[in-house]
Design a protein around this motif. Sequence first.
Motif, PDB file in Angstrom:
ATOM      1  N   LEU A  64       0.848  -1.192   0.000  1.00 49.64           N
ATOM      2  CA  LEU A  64       0.000   0.000   0.000  1.00 49.64           C
ATOM      3  C   LEU A  64       0.882   1.240   0.000  1.00 49.64           C
ATOM      4  O   LEU A  64       1.724   1.417   0.885  1.00 49.64           O
ATOM      5  CB  LEU A  64      -0.917   0.011   1.227  1.00 49.64           C
ATOM      6  N   LYS A  65       0.687   2.084  -1.016  1.00 57.60           N
ATOM      7  CA  LYS A  65       1.390   3.368  -1.097  1.00 57.60           C
ATOM      8  C   LYS A  65       0.349   4.470  -0.976  1.00 57.60           C
ATOM      9  O   LYS A  65      -0.632   4.467  -1.715  1.00 57.60           O
ATOM     10  CB  LYS A  65       2.104   3.508  -2.449  1.00 57.60           C
ATOM     11  N   ALA A  66       0.559   5.404  -0.051  1.00 58.23           N
ATOM     12  CA  ALA A  66      -0.353   6.536   0.104  1.00 58.23           C
ATOM     13  C   ALA A  66       0.236   7.727  -0.635  1.00 58.23           C
ATOM     14  O   ALA A  66       1.381   8.111  -0.395  1.00 58.23           O
ATOM     15  CB  ALA A  66      -0.540   6.867   1.577  1.00 58.23           C
ATOM     16  N   GLU A  67      -0.546   8.295  -1.567  1.00 63.40           N
ATOM     17  CA  GLU A  67      -0.082   9.442  -2.351  1.00 63.40           C
ATOM     18  C   GLU A  67      -1.237  10.396  -2.603  1.00 63.40           C
ATOM     19  O   GLU A  67      -2.228  10.011  -3.228  1.00 63.40           O
ATOM     20  CB  GLU A  67       0.481   8.989  -3.701  1.00 63.40           C
ATOM     21  N   GLY A  68      -1.123  11.621  -2.134  1.00 59.34           N
ATOM     22  CA  GLY A  68      -2.082  12.675  -2.473  1.00 59.34           C
ATOM     23  C   GLY A  68      -3.547  12.328  -2.242  1.00 59.34           C
ATOM     24  O   GLY A  68      -4.358  12.567  -3.119  1.00 59.34           O
ATOM     25  N   GLY A  69      -3.867  11.757  -1.095  1.00 58.44           N
ATOM     26  CA  GLY A  69      -5.271  11.480  -0.788  1.00 58.44           C
ATOM     27  C   GLY A  69      -5.824  10.194  -1.367  1.00 58.44           C
ATOM     28  O   GLY A  69      -7.020   9.946  -1.289  1.00 58.44           O
ATOM     29  N   VAL A  70      -4.964   9.369  -1.949  1.00 56.90           N
ATOM     30  CA  VAL A  70      -5.409   8.077  -2.462  1.00 56.90           C
ATOM     31  C   VAL A  70      -4.479   6.978  -1.948  1.00 56.90           C
ATOM     32  O   VAL A  70      -3.319   7.236  -1.615  1.00 56.90           O
ATOM     33  CB  VAL A  70      -5.457   8.017  -4.015  1.00 56.90           C
TER      34      VAL A  70
END
Length: 189
Positions: free
Chosen positions: A142-148
Amino acid sequence: MNSRFLRFSILVVLFALGVAAQAGAVEYSDVNPKASTISFTYNQAGSRVYGTFSKFVGDLEFDTRNPEAARANLTIDLASIDAGSEDATAELQKPAWFDTARYPQAIFESTGIRDLANDRYLITGNLTLRGVTRKVDVPVLLKAEGGVGIFVGELTLKRNDFKIGEGEWADSFVSNEINIQFRMVAPQR
């Protein structure tokens, strides 16, 4: 320092740590199919072949505080396959392969999710393809980027397990191992 003040201080620190841990938790839901991808590779006559599926629907409920309670479902429209050439794409929809007239969808339904630490998870579930259901384990990052949340993973399936490529195709001209790669994008809730 009196003991009441010390106990109060410890409680404040523990509460603050709990709030900080809660603040770091993120919930994700509903896969965005336009931002997501499903692709596959296999060997055919000694050459590497690449393909994609362009139509699928993903349903996801994932909370980083409680990943074990998460659920993930994915339905793939098998007629949306692109195997790199018109001939290969048409062939894969025939009865010996996906038989899309009788089995238009592949369906994955999670049965359990295990936290492996460092934003890595193991999603276990049932994959139904050509009327055959098999348990599969899917490692995911899981990568969290810019609200997604971007859920990236890959797994290898054996086509013979699902009776794909029967008859004249059952030999080793097309590899039994099919490597599936995916990138599922889901917004934060």
